[in-house]
Design a protein around this motif. Structure first.
Motif, PDB file in Angstrom:
ATOM      1  N   LEU A  41       0.837  -1.200   0.000  1.00 17.53           N
ATOM      2  CA  LEU A  41       0.000   0.000   0.000  1.00 17.53           C
ATOM      3  C   LEU A  41       0.874   1.254   0.000  1.00 17.53           C
ATOM      4  N   GLU A  42       1.938   1.261   0.805  1.00 17.41           N
ATOM      5  CA  GLU A  42       2.830   2.418   0.838  1.00 17.41           C
ATOM      6  C   GLU A  42       3.464   2.668  -0.534  1.00 17.41           C
ATOM      7  N   GLN A  87       3.348   6.335  -5.476  1.00 18.89           N
ATOM      8  CA  GLN A  87       3.168   6.646  -6.893  1.00 18.89           C
ATOM      9  C   GLN A  87       2.347   7.922  -7.090  1.00 18.89           C
ATOM     10  N   GLY A  88       1.572   8.265  -6.077  1.00 23.97           N
ATOM     11  CA  GLY A  88       0.782   9.486  -6.139  1.00 23.97           C
ATOM     12  C   GLY A  88      -0.637   9.235  -6.615  1.00 23.97           C
ATOM     13  N   LEU A 139      -8.387  10.417   2.914  1.00 17.81           N
ATOM     14  CA  LEU A 139      -8.686   9.116   3.500  1.00 17.81           C
ATOM     15  C   LEU A 139      -9.610   8.302   2.603  1.00 17.81           C
ATOM     16  N   SER A 140     -10.572   8.967   1.978  1.00 17.63           N
ATOM     17  CA  SER A 140     -11.486   8.228   1.111  1.00 17.63           C
ATOM     18  C   SER A 140     -10.767   7.701  -0.131  1.00 17.63           C
ATOM     19  N   ARG A 141      -9.772   8.430  -0.613  1.00 19.00           N
ATOM     20  CA  ARG A 141      -8.999   7.947  -1.760  1.00 19.00           C
ATOM     21  C   ARG A 141      -8.140   6.749  -1.364  1.00 19.00           C
ATOM     22  N   VAL A 142      -7.517   6.825  -0.190  1.00 17.02           N
ATOM     23  CA  VAL A 142      -6.721   5.694   0.292  1.00 17.02           C
ATOM     24  C   VAL A 142      -7.630   4.479   0.473  1.00 17.02           C
ATOM     25  N   LYS A 143      -8.832   4.715   0.985  1.00 14.37           N
ATOM     26  CA  LYS A 143      -9.820   3.639   1.151  1.00 14.37           C
ATOM     27  C   LYS A 143     -10.127   2.993  -0.198  1.00 14.37           C
ATOM     28  N   THR A 144     -10.281   3.800  -1.226  1.00  8.13           N
ATOM     29  CA  THR A 144     -10.562   3.288  -2.564  1.00  8.13           C
ATOM     30  C   THR A 144      -9.395   2.454  -3.087  1.00  8.13           C
ATOM     31  N   VAL A 145      -8.167   2.927  -2.863  1.00  6.10           N
ATOM     32  CA  VAL A 145      -6.984   2.173  -3.310  1.00  6.10           C
ATOM     33  C   VAL A 145      -6.925   0.826  -2.597  1.00  6.10           C
ATOM     34  N   ILE A 146      -7.205   0.807  -1.289  1.00  2.54           N
ATOM     35  CA  ILE A 146      -7.203  -0.455  -0.541  1.00  2.54           C
ATOM     36  C   ILE A 146      -8.250  -1.403  -1.126  1.00  2.54           C
ATOM     37  N   ASP A 151      -5.647  15.748  -9.058  1.00  6.79           N
ATOM     38  CA  ASP A 151      -4.731  16.520  -8.220  1.00  6.79           C
ATOM     39  C   ASP A 151      -3.814  15.593  -7.429  1.00  6.79           C
ATOM     40  N   GLN A 152      -2.801  16.161  -6.824  1.00  5.59           N
ATOM     41  CA  GLN A 152      -1.801  15.395  -6.077  1.00  5.59           C
ATOM     42  C   GLN A 152      -2.074  15.437  -4.579  1.00  5.59           C
ATOM     43  N   ARG A 153      -3.302  15.078  -4.188  1.00  4.17           N
ATOM     44  CA  ARG A 153      -3.669  15.148  -2.781  1.00  4.17           C
ATOM     45  C   ARG A 153      -4.306  13.817  -2.375  1.00  4.17           C
ATOM     46  N   TRP A 154      -3.719  13.175  -1.358  1.00  7.80           N
ATOM     47  CA  TRP A 154      -4.307  11.947  -0.828  1.00  7.80           C
ATOM     48  C   TRP A 154      -5.330  12.319   0.234  1.00  7.80           C
TER      49      TRP A 154
END
Length: 179
Positions: free
Chosen positions: A82-83, A88-89, A102-109, A97-100
Motif C-alpha cells: 500500500l505504501e 506513486q501518487g 482518506l477516502s482515496r486511500v480507502k478506494t486504493v485499498i 490533483d496530487q492530494r491523498w
C-alpha cells in the motif's frame, strides 16, 4: 466501556473477563440472584443480566470469549505494498490533483486488496503505521503575495498606530501626564 487509545482488552484481560463470565454461569445454574453475583464478582448488575440472557439462550459456551473485536486486515507485507502504491501518487490511480484523502486511500485499498475499510478505519491504520494527517493550507486562487507583503509593510503600521485616543476619564491603563 471505551478505550481512549483505540485499543481493546489485552489477551490476559480478555481471559480474565471470560473467567468471570464462566463463574457467573455456574452461579446462574445454582439460581443465585444477579445482584449477589455482581457484588461477589465486582461487576455491574447490568453486565450480569446481559450474561444471564446470553447464558439462557446459548449456555455456558455462549459466554466464552469471541477473540479480539477486530484484527488488522492488512498484513505488514500488504501495508508495504500500500505504501508503494501511495508513493506513486494520486495521479497514478486516476485522480487529477496530487492530494491523498482518506477516502482515496480507502478506494486504493479496496481496488488493490479487495478489502472494505471505513474512512476512520483507514485513518487508524495509517496512524498505527506512523503516518500523520496533514490538512493543506487553503489560499484564495486570486491571492497576490506581493500585494499582501506591501500592505503589511505600508498600511498595517499605520493601522496599528491608530488606536483609541487616551483622554481623561478613559479606561486606559496609562494615564495622561498631569498639567
Amino acid at each position: 466501556m471505551r478505550y481512549p487509545q483505540g485499543g481493546g482488552l489485552t489477551a490476559e484481560r480478555q481471559q480474565f473477563r471470560e473467567q468471570l463470565r464462566l463463574q457467573a454461569a455456574e452461579r446462574f445454574e445454582r439460581g443465585d440472584a444477579s445482584a449477589l453475583i455482581a457484588k461477589d464478582l465486582r461487576v455491574s448488575v447490568r453486565s450480569v443480566q446481559r450474561w444471564r440472557r446470553t447464558w439462557s439462550e446459548g449456555g455456558p459456551r455462549a459466554l466464552r470469549s469471541q477473540g479480539p473485536a477486530s484484527l488488522p486486515w492488512l498484513s505488514e507485507e500488504q501495508f508495504a505494498q500500500l505504501e508503494r502504491e501511495l508513493a506513486q501518487g494520486p495521479a497514478a490511480h486516476g485522480w487529477e490533483d496530487q492530494r491523498w484523502t482518506l477516502s482515496r486511500v480507502k478506494t486504493v485499498i479496496g481496488r488493490r486488496f479487495q478489502l472494505t475499510y471505513t474512512v476512520q478505519g483507514v485513518r487508524k491504520l495509517l496512524v498505527r503505521h506512523g503516518w500523520s494527517c496533514q490538512v493543506p493550507a487553503r489560499r484564495a486562487v486570486e491571492r497576490d503575495d506581493e500585494a499582501v507583503a506591501g500592505w503589511v509593510k505600508e498600511v498595517w503600521p499605520c493601522a496599528e498606530g491608530s488606536r483609541r485616543p487616551v483622554e481623561p476619564g478613559s479606561s486606559s491603563k496609562t494615564k495622561p501626564a498631569s498639567p
